[in-house]
Motif scaffolding. Structure first.
Motif, PDB file in Angstrom:
ATOM      1  N   LYS A  23     -22.339  41.612  44.901  1.00 50.84           N
ATOM      2  CA  LYS A  23     -23.657  40.992  44.757  1.00 50.84           C
ATOM      3  C   LYS A  23     -23.670  40.035  43.557  1.00 50.84           C
ATOM      4  CE  LYS A  23     -26.420  44.788  46.577  1.00 50.84           C
ATOM      5  NZ  LYS A  23     -27.364  45.837  46.188  1.00 50.84           N
ATOM      6  N   ALA A  24     -24.258  38.866  43.763  1.00 54.79           N
ATOM      7  CA  ALA A  24     -24.365  37.905  42.657  1.00 54.79           C
ATOM      8  C   ALA A  24     -25.796  37.839  42.135  1.00 54.79           C
ATOM      9  CB  ALA A  24     -23.911  36.531  43.104  1.00 54.79           C
ATOM     10  N   THR A  25     -26.768  38.030  43.028  1.00 58.74           N
ATOM     11  CA  THR A  25     -28.144  38.214  42.555  1.00 58.74           C
ATOM     12  C   THR A  25     -28.655  39.488  43.218  1.00 58.74           C
ATOM     13  OG1 THR A  25     -29.293  37.079  44.358  1.00 58.74           O
ATOM     14  CG2 THR A  25     -28.562  35.714  42.500  1.00 58.74           C
ATOM     15  N   ASP A  26     -29.497  40.210  42.503  1.00 57.35           N
ATOM     16  CA  ASP A  26     -29.959  41.495  43.024  1.00 57.35           C
ATOM     17  C   ASP A  26     -31.479  41.583  42.929  1.00 57.35           C
ATOM     18  OD1 ASP A  26     -29.857  43.976  44.090  1.00 57.35           O
ATOM     19  OD2 ASP A  26     -28.617  44.877  42.516  1.00 57.35           O
ATOM     20  N   LYS A  27     -32.120  41.552  44.078  1.00 59.11           N
ATOM     21  CA  LYS A  27     -33.583  41.714  44.151  1.00 59.11           C
ATOM     22  C   LYS A  27     -34.331  40.749  43.215  1.00 59.11           C
ATOM     23  CE  LYS A  27     -34.145  46.267  46.097  1.00 59.11           C
ATOM     24  NZ  LYS A  27     -32.813  46.443  46.632  1.00 59.11           N
ATOM     25  N   VAL A  28     -33.973  39.487  43.321  1.00 54.37           N
ATOM     26  CA  VAL A  28     -34.655  38.474  42.506  1.00 54.37           C
ATOM     27  C   VAL A  28     -35.998  38.125  43.154  1.00 54.37           C
ATOM     28  CG1 VAL A  28     -34.591  36.013  41.887  1.00 54.37           C
ATOM     29  CG2 VAL A  28     -32.606  37.480  41.446  1.00 54.37           C
ATOM     30  N   SER A  29     -37.075  38.265  42.400  1.00 58.95           N
ATOM     31  CA  SER A  29     -38.398  37.883  42.896  1.00 58.95           C
ATOM     32  C   SER A  29     -39.001  36.850  41.947  1.00 58.95           C
ATOM     33  CB  SER A  29     -39.326  39.098  42.976  1.00 58.95           C
ATOM     34  OG  SER A  29     -38.862  39.992  43.965  1.00 58.95           O
ATOM     35  N   LEU A  30     -39.448  35.746  42.527  1.00 61.18           N
ATOM     36  CA  LEU A  30     -40.002  34.648  41.733  1.00 61.18           C
ATOM     37  C   LEU A  30     -41.094  33.974  42.522  1.00 61.18           C
ATOM     38  CD1 LEU A  30     -36.701  32.856  40.628  1.00 61.18           C
ATOM     39  CD2 LEU A  30     -38.259  34.073  39.108  1.00 61.18           C
ATOM     40  N   GLN A  31     -42.013  33.332  41.819  1.00 66.29           N
ATOM     41  CA  GLN A  31     -42.961  32.509  42.555  1.00 66.29           C
ATOM     42  C   GLN A  31     -43.205  31.211  41.799  1.00 66.29           C
ATOM     43  OE1 GLN A  31     -44.448  35.564  41.374  1.00 66.29           O
ATOM     44  NE2 GLN A  31     -46.033  34.872  39.993  1.00 66.29           N
ATOM     45  N   LEU A  32     -43.617  30.203  42.546  1.00 65.87           N
ATOM     46  CA  LEU A  32     -43.848  28.896  41.929  1.00 65.87           C
ATOM     47  C   LEU A  32     -45.090  28.281  42.539  1.00 65.87           C
ATOM     48  CD1 LEU A  32     -42.840  26.555  40.136  1.00 65.87           C
ATOM     49  CD2 LEU A  32     -41.403  25.823  42.028  1.00 65.87           C
ATOM     50  N   GLU A  33     -45.995  27.840  41.657  1.00 62.65           N
ATOM     51  CA  GLU A  33     -47.239  27.211  42.131  1.00 62.65           C
ATOM     52  C   GLU A  33     -47.016  25.703  42.246  1.00 62.65           C
ATOM     53  OE1 GLU A  33     -49.667  29.391  42.810  1.00 62.65           O
ATOM     54  OE2 GLU A  33     -48.490  30.998  41.909  1.00 62.65           O
ATOM     55  N   LYS A  34     -47.826  25.095  43.075  1.00 60.35           N
ATOM     56  CA  LYS A  34     -47.753  23.645  43.263  1.00 60.35           C
ATOM     57  C   LYS A  34     -47.987  22.918  41.927  1.00 60.35           C
ATOM     58  CE  LYS A  34     -49.585  20.254  46.559  1.00 60.35           C
ATOM     59  NZ  LYS A  34     -49.593  19.125  45.717  1.00 60.35           N
TER      60      LYS A  34
END
Ligand SMILES: Nc1ncnc2c1ncn2[C@@H]1O[C@H](COP(=O)(O)OP(=O)(O)OP(=O)(O)O)[C@@H](O)[C@H]1O
Ligand SMILES: [Mg+2]
Length: 339
Positions: A23-34
């Motif tokens: 695994k290189a990323t594990d359970k990455v959660s992100l958000q981005l607004e306009k």
């Protein structure tokens, strides 16, 4: 959700190696607004580029794959769709700028031709309309004498100019989301500042959202609305730029901030460094990935991976030090009097 352009949930990416999938990323959660800028920061090897490549699903071409999670962009899950559809989205709605501007340009075509090619392909413009628009884009990214420069080759331009051209190519399709992976690292400090200014202005002018990858906390301070700190494939802390700088909570973030060279005050003083080094993909420690380098490591850190704890409503850190503030689904239910 209104205004949200990107919502990544539990994105887990892996590479195929001789020892199987790592695994290189594990359970990455992100958000981005306009219209906002999210900075992804962390030391070399923390998984920033892999995350960017995963969002675009370019990871599929680098010996990797998305193993789990979702990448919701304009209501579509990019983790679930085929490369044909992705190619359209990549050329049209999401653009990426890579670290080295020279290698992104083709030395045998004029820069005008390279921008025009993108316009013909993605916006269906005729040859003459594409050339005219290419010159306009060069003007937009601040290249003087754009009509003249359009006829030149990349070797005739400085590094800073080349990076402006790369940005012009990225903007050709009028993307809603621009992912810029260390766009200024190869440039000298003055040119760096100019390119960052340019990105900031373009974002406002064109109403784009930006994911900016940088290992430089100073750049993040200047550019970010929100900052996500990455370590060994996981997001260890995420919050508004003010929260991250005024109230850094994860010991890794604190270390990163302490290692920023000051202006005059620090001259002659030894710069703080975080002890040890980031683990390779096959050598991720058990428990909290940062524990071997953490000055606050407790027993639980060595054996159990922390989940996210809320420092404020809008600021999370994955660290056992904040256990009391834990907000996970079962706790929320308890708080609300549920099961
Ligand atoms: N194609 C690949 N195959 C196998 N492992 C890879 C591949 N690309 C990256 N990695 C590994 O994934 C991890 C994360 O790498 P990544 O390039 O995302 O780091 P980064 O945070 O962007 O670092 P930098 O600041 O140096 O650009 C590293 O351990 C790296 O060696
Ligand atoms: Mg990188």
């Amino acid at each position: 959700m209104a205004g949200r352009i990107l919502q990544i949930r539990d994105l887990t990416t892996g590479f195929v190696t001789e020892k199987g999938i790592v695994k290189a990323t594990d359970k990455v959660s992100l958000q981005l607004e306009k219209g906002q800028t999210l900075c992804l920061v962390g030391e070399s090897g923390s998984g920033k580029s892999v995350t960017a490549l995963s969002i675009m699903r370019l990871i599929d071409y680098a010996g990797g794959m998305v193993l789990e999670g979702s990448i919701e962009f304009h209501g579509k899950d990019l983790a679930q769709i085929g490369q044909d559809e992705l190619r359209k989205i990549r050329g049209d709605k999401i653009a990426m700028i890579f670290q080295d501007p020279m290698s992104a340009l083709n030395p045998v075509f004029t820069i005008g031709d390279q921008i025009a090619e993108s316009l013909r392909l993605h916006r269906g413009l005729s040859d003459s309309a594409a050339w005219k628009e290419a010159v306009e884009l060069l003007r937009l990214v601040g290249i003087p004498d754009p009509a003249l420069r359009a006829k030149q080759y990349s070797h005739e331009l400085s590094g800073g100019m080349c990076q402006r051209v790369v940005i012009a190519i990225a903007l050709a399709c009028r993307p809603d989301l621009l992912i810029a992976d260390e766009p200024t690292t190869a440039l000298d400090v003055t040119v760096q500042a100019q390119i960052l200014d340019l990105l900031r202005n373009l974002k406002d002018e064109l109403g784009m959202s930006i994911i900016l990858i940088t290992h430089d906390m100073g750049v993040a301070a200047e550019m970010a609305d929100r900052i996500a700190v990455m370590y060994a494939g996981v997001i260890v802390e995420e919050g508004t730029v003010q929260e991250i700088f005024n109230n850094p909570s994860h010991p890794y973030t604190v270390g990163l901030l302490q290692s920023i060279p000051g202006l005059d005050g620090d001259r002659g003083k030894e710069l703080f460094t975080i002890q040890g080094s980031i683990p390779g993909l096959g050598q991720i420690p058990t428990g909290c990935r940062f524990h071997p380098r953490c000055p606050h490591a407790m027993d639980i850190c060595r054996s159990q991976e922390p989940s996210d704890y809320w420092i404020t409503q809008d600021h999370r850190a994955a660290c056992w030090l904040f256990e009391d503030n834990k907000v996970n689904k079962s706790n929320q239910r308890k708080v609300k009097g549920g099961v």
